[in-house]
Design an enzyme around this catalytic site. Sequence first.
Site, short mmCIF file in Angstrom:
data_model
loop_
_atom_site.label_atom_id
_atom_site.label_comp_id
_atom_site.label_asym_id
_atom_site.label_seq_id
_atom_site.Cartn_x
_atom_site.Cartn_y
_atom_site.Cartn_z
N GLN A 125 34.70 -6.37 9.89
CA GLN A 125 34.06 -7.58 9.38
C GLN A 125 34.82 -8.14 8.18
O GLN A 125 35.03 -7.44 7.19
CB GLN A 125 32.62 -7.26 8.96
N GLY A 126 35.21 -9.42 8.27
CA GLY A 126 35.89 -10.09 7.16
C GLY A 126 34.99 -11.13 6.52
O GLY A 126 35.11 -12.32 6.81
N SER A 128 33.30 -10.54 2.76
CA SER A 128 33.46 -10.53 1.30
C SER A 128 34.90 -10.79 0.87
O SER A 128 35.85 -10.44 1.58
CB SER A 128 33.00 -9.18 0.73
N GLU A 244 22.23 -7.25 10.80
CA GLU A 244 22.81 -6.16 10.03
C GLU A 244 21.77 -5.54 9.10
O GLU A 244 21.65 -4.32 8.99
CB GLU A 244 24.01 -6.66 9.22
N SER A 383 23.41 -8.15 -1.50
CA SER A 383 22.85 -7.26 -2.52
C SER A 383 21.32 -7.35 -2.54
O SER A 383 20.73 -8.36 -2.16
CB SER A 383 23.42 -7.63 -3.90
N ASN A 384 20.70 -6.28 -3.01
CA ASN A 384 19.23 -6.25 -3.02
C ASN A 384 18.64 -7.32 -3.93
O ASN A 384 17.53 -7.80 -3.68
CB ASN A 384 18.74 -4.85 -3.45
N GLU A 385 19.37 -7.70 -4.97
CA GLU A 385 18.89 -8.79 -5.82
C GLU A 385 18.79 -10.10 -5.03
O GLU A 385 17.81 -10.84 -5.14
CB GLU A 385 19.82 -8.96 -7.03
#
Length: 398
Positions: A125-126, A128, A244, A383-385
């Site tokens: 997977q590209g 980030s 995902e 991210s969880n945030e």
Amino acid sequence: MNLEFTPEEVEFRKEVRAFIEENYPKHLRGVGAREDLSRDDMLAWHQILGEKGWSVPSWPEEYGGTGWTPTQKYIWSEENARMDTIMPLPFGVSMVGPVIYTFGSEEMKAKHLPGIREGKVWWCQGYSEPGAGSDLASLKTTAVRDGDHYVINGQKTWTTLAQHADWGFFLCRTDPNASKPQEGISFILADMNTPGIEVKPIKTIDGGHEVNETWLTDVRVPVENLVGEENKGWTYAKFLLAHERSGIAGVARSKRGVERLREIASTELLEGRPLIQDDEFLRKIGQLEIDLTALEFTELRTLAGEAQGKGPGPESSILKVKGTEIQQRLTELTLEAVGHYGHPYFRGFPEDGSNEFPIGPEYAHQAAPNYFNMRKTSIYGGSNEIQRNIITKMILGL
């Protein structure tokens, strides 16, 4: 919610259990997915499942799915967790596969879905980039149309297991003048052997080589590798991330992890008594099990919704947040349980060829590497945030 399995479901569990016990490669039994395995080892079970027709249980039947009910999928996950199997990698099965069969052309489906289903093609997977993680819409990698090709330039990071990948799926900016950053992004497939693609390893704090940085320099990719429409990649990216995040929860594996934790705590001593008899440690395990049970019911409700034709929605963010927090607490408690036996492995295993003997019981050797590796789970997949922001907006309406 009816928590009793029907006679048919009990028989299905027996069938699944017998198949795993008879067919899972013997040389991989007891081998954790965190250990240094070859490409062939990591694909072995996937290929066996592909021959059986069980490698992509969540796909529509027309593309090779099993047609299992949510309860059967739940049983399947539990039985694989019980045997600690090395499951098919998610990049093809759970991520790009659903994108291709939902948005791709018929030619694209015919070309790529069989290889994913059979475990013959490894995907990476590209998404980030060094300056675009949780703020993925700010990505800088470009794809410029040149006749019947796109020319891609840019850099991706944290490309998991790209050192083994045959193909990759990349988010690229195809319209730099779009009015919003989410617009003007396209979803493009690329053969990882294409000239101009360079994969460089990133060693992580646990001592392993799991992630990479990927450089793309004048990479020419055929236009037919564009998924769906140009500049609509953000829509496909969100679709993929919902799938995902649902899978990241890992409820069955965490349940198996709690069982192992209890076994370790029954063996390790604290002031001459088994650790499992310590009130404070037992309280921590109990709270973990309560949270895990609540997450399990949330996952079952999500599966039931999918059976009614609902795709993964914002509730996948709940699964991702709670699932990863539980995984982190589980590895932290496991490291606490093994105590000083975990210290020699704080920086991962010695390099190959070392003549150092492991210290302490076998279950202690992976405690520190697993603990450090699991620090990433609250970051990847969004991210969880960011997930809490999605929950606030999409579910709570705030």
